[in-house]
Enzyme design. Structure first.
Site, PDB file in Angstrom:
ATOM      1  CG  ASN A 180      -0.853   2.101   3.103  1.00 29.79           C
ATOM      2  OD1 ASN A 180      -1.673   1.188   3.202  1.00 29.79           O
ATOM      3  ND2 ASN A 180       0.433   1.883   2.892  1.00 29.79           N
ATOM      4  CG  HIS A 222      -1.613  -1.542  -1.238  1.00 29.43           C
ATOM      5  ND1 HIS A 222      -2.415  -1.536  -0.128  1.00 29.43           N
ATOM      6  CD2 HIS A 222      -0.397  -1.079  -0.832  1.00 29.43           C
ATOM      7  CE1 HIS A 222      -1.715  -1.101   0.912  1.00 29.43           C
ATOM      8  NE2 HIS A 222      -0.485  -0.815   0.506  1.00 29.43           N
ATOM      9  CB  CYS A 263       0.063  -3.491   2.911  1.00 29.76           C
ATOM     10  SG  CYS A 263       0.768  -2.177   3.898  1.00 29.76           S
TER      11      CYS A 263
END
Ligand code: UT7
Length: 353
Positions: free
Chosen positions: A279, A249, A111
């Site tokens: 996400n 994030h 990520c």
């Protein structure tokens, strides 16, 4: 030494939407659970490859910077869901753009890949190795998702964003960052079946099982992003009061809120778009940054803090001093191609496989 100014930005979101109610048609879940536990309402499901998504984001970033493909010296493609491992995905973007002068590399820190790509390209511009770069955070997770596992299937979506960087004598771009990894806990977020380790006659390639320890990941995400932000603030000699905008994030709204409490952040200073996209892994922080610029939340001279966290377990925190331009120099008429299927229809097809 030069700085690396961010002069172009672009995003590419697949048109097909998968809502919480769509998920509830094939999983034992509901909109109330997903919204209250994660802040997510819907996510996008891609009808094209991750390289094609990245290409659209890059074409927009180049137009925004007023540059052409010939101007690009380097492409750094951050992702963990590449279409293929060899040849790399950055070379595919180079070909689609016609950026024949560009060196091409892929970078995988899950990520945080988009943010680590920003570090790599900034350092290469500042040291004079290259004179310009496109960096990408892009992910098409949907074909690798275990759509029968409600623990993870509700959390992720597909998307891409790109930034164009060029040298600048004035202090601008990434000023300080902190990077790290909790490697000792790497097993708590793993995609079993995705990689050569899983070569096994009893298993077909991409026979995926997500090993995902949600509560442990949650705690480490808060820990990693807090640690990163405190370290970045300390290195830059700033306090949270000096930060104009935090673009975290977006893995879980509760993670973002807990981070905000730990850092004593004013919630008005925190950018949130998790309800729209879930996400998107490597794409998440960069899509959020692009939308923060588009919505006028980033202003000339803004100090923007971007904490991120992902598999590995990698963490990062970047402090960006924004330059003097928050609008594009030009636009390009390009979008992700229309999808002939809805998000739910794409997933139903994946479930059949
Ligand atoms: O990008 C970095 C990677 N990702 C993250 O950072 C994610 C980190 N983790 C999280 O965001 C959260 O831990 C989750 C959203 C994954 C889970 O939330 P939670 O509040 O930690 O829930 P839980 O795992 O403790 O589960 C609570 C209950 C369980 O039922 P019981 O045992 O209490 O009866 C689960 O089985 O919720 C159940 N559950 C669900 N129920 C409806 C788990 N997933 C679902 C679901 N729908 N999708």
């Amino acid at each position: 030494m030069n700085y690396a100014n961010i002069t172009g930005w672009g995003k590419a979101l697949p048109p097909a939407v998968l809502t919480n109610d769509d998920l509830a048609t094939f999983l034992d879940t509901d909109d109330q659970w997903i919204t209250s536990r994660t802040g997510m309402k819907e996510r996008r499901i891609s009808n094209v490859s991750v390289s094609e998504l990245a290409y659209v984001a890059c074409a927009k970033a180049l137009a925004c910077a007023g540059k052409t493909a010939d101007d690009v010296d380097l492409i750094v493609f951050g992702s963990c869901t590449f279409d293929e491992l060899c040849p790399n995905a950055a070379s595919n973007v180079q070909r689609l753009l016609g950026a024949t002068n560009a060196a091409c590399m892929d970078l995988n820190t899950a990520c945080t890949s988009g943010m680590y790509s920003l570090t790599a390209a900034t350092a290469m511009i500042r040291s004079g190795v290259v004179n310009s770069a496109l960096i990408i955070g892009a992910e098409v997770i949907s074909p690798l998702m275990d759509w029968t596992n409600r623990d993870v299937a509700v959390l992720f979506g597909d998307g891409a964003a790109a930034l164009y960087l060029e040298p600048d004598e004035n202090e601008t771009g990434v000023i300080t960052e902190s990077l790290g990894c909790f490697g000792e806990s790497r097993e708590i977020l793993s995609i079993e079946g995705w990689g050569a380790k899983y070569r096994d006659p009893k298993r077909t390639l991409c026979d995926i099982n997500w090993d995902f320890h949600g509560q442990d990941i949650f705690k480490r995400a808060v820990e990693g992003m807090t640690k990163g932000c405190l370290s970045t603030l300390e290195k830059s000699g700033l306090t949270n009061e000096d930060i104009d905008l935090v673009v975290p994030h977006q893995a879980n709204l509760r993670i973002i809120k807990t981070l905000g409490k730990r850092l004593n952040l004013d919630s008005d200073k925190v950018f949130i778009n998790i309800h729209k996209y879930g996400n998107m892994s490597a794409a998440t922080a960069l899509v959020a940054l692009v939308e923060a610029i588009e919505e006028g939340r980033v202003k000339p001279g803004s100090k923007v803090l971007i904490p991120a966290f992902g598999g590995g377990l990698t963490w990062s925190s970047h402090l960006i001093l924004w330059g003097d331009r928050c609008t594009g120099l030009s636009e390009i008429d390009i979008e992700v191609p229309a999808s002939d299927k809805t998000g739910l229809e794409i997933i139903q097809q994946l479930l059949k496989h």
